[in-house]
Design an enzyme around this catalytic site. Structure first.
Site, PDB file in Angstrom:
ATOM      1  N   ARG A 187      -5.735   0.455   8.524  1.00 18.68           N
ATOM      2  CA  ARG A 187      -3.993   0.276   8.419  1.00 18.68           C
ATOM      3  C   ARG A 187      -3.374   0.670   9.504  1.00 18.68           C
ATOM      4  NH1 ARG A 187      -3.736   2.422   2.222  1.00 18.68           N
ATOM      5  NH2 ARG A 187      -4.373   0.577   1.414  1.00 18.68           N
ATOM      6  N   LEU A 213       3.815  12.338   0.815  1.00 20.95           N
ATOM      7  CA  LEU A 213       4.358  13.440   1.441  1.00 20.95           C
ATOM      8  C   LEU A 213       3.626  14.583   2.175  1.00 20.95           C
ATOM      9  CD1 LEU A 213       7.648  14.621  -0.632  1.00 20.95           C
ATOM     10  CD2 LEU A 213       7.686  13.804   1.994  1.00 20.95           C
ATOM     11  N   ASP A 269       0.840  -1.365  -0.025  1.00 18.48           N
ATOM     12  CA  ASP A 269       0.043   0.021  -0.059  1.00 18.48           C
ATOM     13  C   ASP A 269       0.760   1.196  -0.070  1.00 18.48           C
ATOM     14  OD1 ASP A 269      -2.364  -1.867  -0.008  1.00 18.48           O
ATOM     15  OD2 ASP A 269      -1.987  -1.704   2.388  1.00 18.48           O
ATOM     16  N   GLU A 270       1.988   1.170  -0.652  1.00 18.87           N
ATOM     17  CA  GLU A 270       2.898   2.279  -0.757  1.00 18.87           C
ATOM     18  C   GLU A 270       2.433   3.277  -1.671  1.00 18.87           C
ATOM     19  OE1 GLU A 270       3.852  -0.825  -1.177  1.00 18.87           O
ATOM     20  OE2 GLU A 270       5.318  -1.409   0.003  1.00 18.87           O
ATOM     21  N   GLY A 271       1.415   2.960  -2.736  1.00 24.82           N
ATOM     22  CA  GLY A 271       1.131   3.728  -3.583  1.00 24.82           C
ATOM     23  C   GLY A 271       1.599   3.273  -5.060  1.00 24.82           C
ATOM     24  N   LYS A 272       1.817   2.076  -5.111  1.00 27.27           N
ATOM     25  CA  LYS A 272       2.440   1.481  -6.317  1.00 27.27           C
ATOM     26  C   LYS A 272       1.496   1.607  -7.505  1.00 27.27           C
ATOM     27  CE  LYS A 272       2.412  -2.354  -4.357  1.00 27.27           C
ATOM     28  NZ  LYS A 272       1.904  -2.076  -2.856  1.00 27.27           N
ATOM     29  N   VAL A 281       2.375  14.074  -3.809  1.00 30.39           N
ATOM     30  CA  VAL A 281       1.759  14.885  -3.074  1.00 30.39           C
ATOM     31  C   VAL A 281       0.253  14.919  -2.996  1.00 30.39           C
ATOM     32  CG1 VAL A 281       3.757  16.430  -2.579  1.00 30.39           C
ATOM     33  CG2 VAL A 281       1.911  16.794  -4.362  1.00 30.39           C
ATOM     34  N   GLY A 282      -0.098  13.765  -3.485  1.00 36.93           N
ATOM     35  CA  GLY A 282      -1.775  13.723  -3.555  1.00 36.93           C
ATOM     36  C   GLY A 282      -2.045  12.395  -4.214  1.00 36.93           C
ATOM     37  N   ALA A 297      -3.892  -8.060  -3.646  1.00 45.82           N
ATOM     38  CA  ALA A 297      -3.808  -6.545  -3.915  1.00 45.82           C
ATOM     39  C   ALA A 297      -4.811  -5.726  -3.989  1.00 45.82           C
ATOM     40  CB  ALA A 297      -2.755  -6.617  -5.323  1.00 45.82           C
ATOM     41  N   GLY A 298      -4.571  -4.414  -3.610  1.00 48.04           N
ATOM     42  CA  GLY A 298      -5.516  -3.530  -3.971  1.00 48.04           C
ATOM     43  C   GLY A 298      -4.851  -2.031  -4.578  1.00 48.04           C
ATOM     44  N   HIS A 299      -4.668  -1.681  -5.663  1.00 49.03           N
ATOM     45  CA  HIS A 299      -4.053  -0.758  -6.276  1.00 49.03           C
ATOM     46  C   HIS A 299      -5.027   0.566  -6.458  1.00 49.03           C
ATOM     47  CE1 HIS A 299      -0.375  -3.620  -7.154  1.00 49.03           C
ATOM     48  NE2 HIS A 299      -0.692  -3.610  -5.925  1.00 49.03           N
ATOM     49  N   THR A 300      -4.894   1.639  -5.923  1.00 48.78           N
ATOM     50  CA  THR A 300      -5.790   2.733  -6.178  1.00 48.78           C
ATOM     51  C   THR A 300      -5.003   3.671  -7.195  1.00 48.78           C
ATOM     52  OG1 THR A 300      -6.522   2.286  -4.119  1.00 48.78           O
ATOM     53  CG2 THR A 300      -7.393   4.214  -4.933  1.00 48.78           C
ATOM     54  N   GLN A 335       2.035  -6.078  -3.154  1.00 46.11           N
ATOM     55  CA  GLN A 335       2.528  -6.406  -1.658  1.00 46.11           C
ATOM     56  C   GLN A 335       3.609  -5.341  -1.494  1.00 46.11           C
ATOM     57  OE1 GLN A 335       1.483  -9.561  -3.252  1.00 46.11           O
ATOM     58  NE2 GLN A 335      -0.466  -8.557  -2.821  1.00 46.11           N
TER      59      GLN A 335
HETATM   60  P1  GDP Z   1      -0.775   0.322  -3.620  1.00 49.90           P
HETATM   61  O1  GDP Z   1      -1.499  -0.999  -2.881  1.00 49.90           O
HETATM   62  O2  GDP Z   1       0.441   0.352  -3.289  1.00 49.90           O
HETATM   63  O3  GDP Z   1      -1.052   0.540  -4.968  1.00 49.90           O
HETATM   64  O4  GDP Z   1      -1.505   1.385  -2.788  1.00 49.90           O
HETATM   65  P2  GDP Z   1      -2.899   1.694  -2.256  1.00 49.90           P
HETATM   66  O5  GDP Z   1      -3.737   2.055  -3.483  1.00 49.90           O
HETATM   67  O6  GDP Z   1      -3.385   0.255  -1.609  1.00 49.90           O
HETATM   68  O7  GDP Z   1      -2.845   2.622  -1.245  1.00 49.90           O
HETATM   69  C1  GDP Z   1      -2.439   4.201  -1.388  1.00 49.90           C
HETATM   70  C2  GDP Z   1      -3.458   5.020  -1.020  1.00 49.90           C
HETATM   71  O8  GDP Z   1      -2.868   6.302  -1.166  1.00 49.90           O
HETATM   72  C3  GDP Z   1      -4.554   4.880  -2.269  1.00 49.90           C
HETATM   73  O9  GDP Z   1      -5.780   5.484  -1.654  1.00 49.90           O
HETATM   74  C4  GDP Z   1      -3.956   6.248  -3.126  1.00 49.90           C
HETATM   75  O10 GDP Z   1      -5.009   7.079  -3.802  1.00 49.90           O
HETATM   76  C5  GDP Z   1      -3.346   7.151  -2.112  1.00 49.90           C
HETATM   77  N1  GDP Z   1      -2.261   7.991  -2.459  1.00 49.90           N
HETATM   78  C6  GDP Z   1      -1.409   7.412  -3.420  1.00 49.90           C
HETATM   79  N2  GDP Z   1      -0.391   8.561  -3.394  1.00 49.90           N
HETATM   80  C7  GDP Z   1      -0.521   9.377  -2.806  1.00 49.90           C
HETATM   81  C8  GDP Z   1      -0.223  10.814  -2.252  1.00 49.90           C
HETATM   82  O11 GDP Z   1       1.085  10.969  -2.334  1.00 49.90           O
HETATM   83  N3  GDP Z   1      -0.855  11.419  -1.067  1.00 49.90           N
HETATM   84  C9  GDP Z   1      -2.093  10.884  -0.577  1.00 49.90           C
HETATM   85  N4  GDP Z   1      -2.712  11.685   0.035  1.00 49.90           N
HETATM   86  N5  GDP Z   1      -2.604   9.904  -1.162  1.00 49.90           N
HETATM   87  C10 GDP Z   1      -1.902   8.982  -2.043  1.00 49.90           C
HETATM   88  P1  IMO Z   2      -1.091  -4.156  -2.052  1.00 46.94           P
HETATM   89  O1  IMO Z   2      -0.382  -4.951  -3.607  1.00 46.94           O
HETATM   90  C1  IMO Z   2      -0.840  -4.515   2.160  1.00 46.94           C
HETATM   91  C2  IMO Z   2      -1.120  -8.681   3.670  1.00 46.94           C
HETATM   92  C3  IMO Z   2      -2.385  -9.210   4.471  1.00 46.94           C
HETATM   93  C4  IMO Z   2      -1.485  -9.985   5.458  1.00 46.94           C
HETATM   94  C5  IMO Z   2      -0.414 -10.799   4.550  1.00 46.94           C
HETATM   95  C6  IMO Z   2      -1.102 -12.441   4.062  1.00 46.94           C
HETATM   96  O2  IMO Z   2      -2.117  -3.558  -2.262  1.00 46.94           O
HETATM   97  O3  IMO Z   2       0.188  -3.497  -1.408  1.00 46.94           O
HETATM   98  P2  IMO Z   2      -2.488 -12.929   1.900  1.00 46.94           P
HETATM   99  O4  IMO Z   2      -4.008 -12.800   1.761  1.00 46.94           O
HETATM  100  O5  IMO Z   2      -1.679 -12.323   0.991  1.00 46.94           O
HETATM  101  O6  IMO Z   2      -2.080 -14.226   2.197  1.00 46.94           O
HETATM  102  O7  IMO Z   2      -2.192 -12.095   3.408  1.00 46.94           O
HETATM  103  O8  IMO Z   2      -0.195  -9.906   3.689  1.00 46.94           O
HETATM  104  N1  IMO Z   2      -1.259  -8.292   2.359  1.00 46.94           N
HETATM  105  C7  IMO Z   2      -1.176  -6.900   1.998  1.00 46.94           C
HETATM  106  N2  IMO Z   2      -0.926  -5.920   2.853  1.00 46.94           N
HETATM  107  N3  IMO Z   2      -1.163  -4.687   0.980  1.00 46.94           N
HETATM  108  C8  IMO Z   2      -1.045  -5.620   0.107  1.00 46.94           C
HETATM  109  O9  IMO Z   2      -1.207  -5.646  -1.314  1.00 46.94           O
HETATM  110  C9  IMO Z   2      -1.167  -6.854   0.701  1.00 46.94           C
HETATM  111  N4  IMO Z   2      -1.444  -8.024   0.240  1.00 46.94           N
HETATM  112  C10 IMO Z   2      -1.556  -9.057   1.103  1.00 46.94           C
HETATM  113  O10 IMO Z   2      -2.881  -8.163   5.177  1.00 46.94           O
HETATM  114  O11 IMO Z   2      -1.027  -9.448   6.551  1.00 46.94           O
HETATM  115 MG    MG Z   3      -2.801  -1.665  -1.640  1.00 48.45          MG
END
Ligand code: GDP
Ligand code: IMO
Ligand code: MG
Length: 432
Positions: free
Chosen positions: A307, A334, A13-16, A416-417, A39-42, A226
């Site tokens: 989280r 940031l 969930d770093e913002g990939k 930054v957003g 995975a959940g990529h936004t 991940q």
């Molecule tokens: P991913 O799994 O690495 O793709 O990340 P997620 O989508 O699960 O979580 C990142 C969240 O932060 C999402 O809701 C994005 O829309 C949001 N996001 C990404 N970059 C930024 C940023 O620079 N600032 C803010 N405020 N939100 C961001």
């Molecule tokens: P993205 O791609 C954050 C975590 C789960 C749990 C562990 C094992 O969005 O960054 P699993 O269902 O994979 O066997 O769960 O890994 N986890 C994640 N945490 N972002 C993810 O994906 C994750 N995918 C799995 O919360 O701790």
């Molecule tokens: Mg995610």
């Protein structure tokens, strides 16, 4: 021509998704290589939010081709749901736009049930907190050599035989070990015949296609899921996911030769979050942690869970640089740090009288780590409007500079957003 891998450097969930979407404009092909719909990529484009679990985040660009590699585990119903949602938004996902590797393993209904049963059977403190999507049991079968591959659906006799054998084995576990109901062959078989009808035109040899693309001078972007600390080998085992999340797996999980990778972008959130159980040395349990959670909107994109939040952990960042060969960071979120009077960065850990600069291998030690922090003054201004690093307050620039110094790795992108436009591209990883 350049081929670039994007990976998460922390616990996911770093913002990939956002950065993949941003860099897709410079790529021709976008490839998922591991993980599944855990995975959940936004992405946020023109104010509209999209969350992808399986389809590569590059899919919103109509002229680009997306691939799901052999290393991904596919839940066909989830994939079809994502395709239908895109179609409803006016973006039909045709076989010209998406190819699925015949070698990718299928998440079967019994994998999801097993995921739930196994978690429920674990005692408090031992639970992983999985996403419940069947990821672990599916990869387990792959390694045990009894998994069912997407391409197996094209050979009816083979699929029937494998399904029958798996159901016998899993039903033994359901009824004798977990006291649960057995699953039925017919229901699963007919469900998967329907999936096959829809997905057959998309199945192909991703490795061959990527090789052709590379030789034709195309740019390829590999989208990790991940994060490094969730890697099955290098993460905080057993509190990890069941695949290798590090950059090396981009090659294994898609059938692409390692010599052709040119850059590895590590996505680094400006603070740290984790969903699910497991060690998290810089976790905050106070009002500052709550503030980061709220300002950052830190809820899981897949399960909706809150989280856990904490300070930036440079030990984790340095581990990621080493394990992935990170050539540059994209530092995200940031803007969420605006208003924090003091910022802390963990630069080492203390445990048992020892100073550690890498995550230890022993999980018991990992749970006892005390972060050693250095402090920096924060900035009060909101920064979402910043278009270049010069638009940032000096203290925000200092924070980025300090991360670069500690990790000996440049920041290539600052975010930054959530929006596509709320990004500063300092160095394009596709330019050699
Ligand atoms: P991913 O799994 O690495 O793709 O990340 P997620 O989508 O699960 O979580 C990142 C969240 O932060 C999402 O809701 C994005 O829309 C949001 N996001 C990404 N970059 C930024 C940023 O620079 N600032 C803010 N405020 N939100 C961001
Ligand atoms: P993205 O791609 C954050 C975590 C789960 C749990 C562990 C094992 O969005 O960054 P699993 O269902 O994979 O066997 O769960 O890994 N986890 C994640 N945490 N972002 C993810 O994906 C994750 N995918 C799995 O919360 O701790
Ligand atoms: Mg995610």
């Amino acid at each position: 021509m350049a081929n670039v891998v994007i990976i998460g450097t922390q616990w996911g969930d770093e913002g990939k998704g956002k950065i993949v979407d941003l860099l897709t404009q410079y790529a021709d092909c976008i490839v998922r290589f591991q993980g599944g719909n855990n995975a959940g990529h936004t992405l946020v484009v023109d104010g509209k939010q999209f969350i992808f679990h399986l389809i590569p985040s590059g899919i919103l660009y109509e002229k680009k081709k997306c691939y799901i590699g052999n290393g991904v585990v596919i839940d066909p119903a989830v994939l079809i749901g994502e395709m239908q949602k895109l179609e409803a938004n006016g973006l039909p996902v045709t076989p010209e736009r998406l190819m699925l590797s015949a070698n990718a393993h299928l998440i079967m209904p019994y994998h999801k049930l097993l995921d739930g049963c196994s978690e429920a059977a674990l005692k408090a403190g031992k639970k992983i907190g999985t996403t419940g999507r069947g990821i672990g049991p599916c990869y387990g079968d792959k390694i045990l050599r009894c998994g069912i591959k997407l391409g197996d659906l094209l050979d009816d006799a083979l699929f029937r035989e494998k399904l029958q054998a798996n159901i016998e084995e899993k039903n033994f576990l359901f009824t004798k070990k977990f006291g649960a109901d057995p699953v039925a062959f017919d229901a699963i078989y007919s469900e998967f015949q329907k999936h096959l009808e829809l997905l057959a035109p998309y199945i192909g040899n991703v490795s061959v296609e990527l090789d052709r693309a590379r030789k034709g001078g195309r740019h390829i972007l590999f989208e990790g899921a991940q994060g490094t600390q969730l890697d099955i080998d290098h993460g905080t085992y057993p509190f990890v996911t069941s695949s290798n999340t590090v950059a090396g797996n981009a090659c294994i999980g898609s059938g692409f030769g390692p010599a052709h990778i040119d850059a590895v972008v590590g996505i680094l959130k400006a603070y740290t979050t984790r969903v699910g159980e497991g060690p998290f040395p810089s976790e905050l349990f106070d009002a500052t942690g709550d503030a980061l959670q709220q300002k950052g909107g830190e809820f899981g994109a897949t399960t909706g869970r809150k989280r856990r939040c904490g300070w930036l952990d440079a030990v984790v960042a340095n581990d990621a640089v080493r394990l992935n060969g990170v050539t540059g960071f994209a530092i995200t979120k940031l803007d969420v740090l605006s208003g924090q009077p003091t910022l802390k960065i963990a630069t080492a850990y203390e445990e048992g009288g020892e100073r550690l600069t890498a995550m230890p291998c022993n999980i018991r030690r990992t749970e006892r780590l005390k972060p050693i922090y250095e402090e920096m003054p924060g900035w009060s201004e909101e920064i979402r409007h910043a278009k270049t690093p010069d638009d940032l307050p000096a203290k925000a620039r200092d924070y980025v500079k300090r991360i670069e110094e500690i990790t000996e790795t440049p920041a290539m992108i600052l975010s930054v957003g959530p929006g596509r436009e709320e990004t500063m591209l300092i160095k394009n990883p596709f330019e050699k």
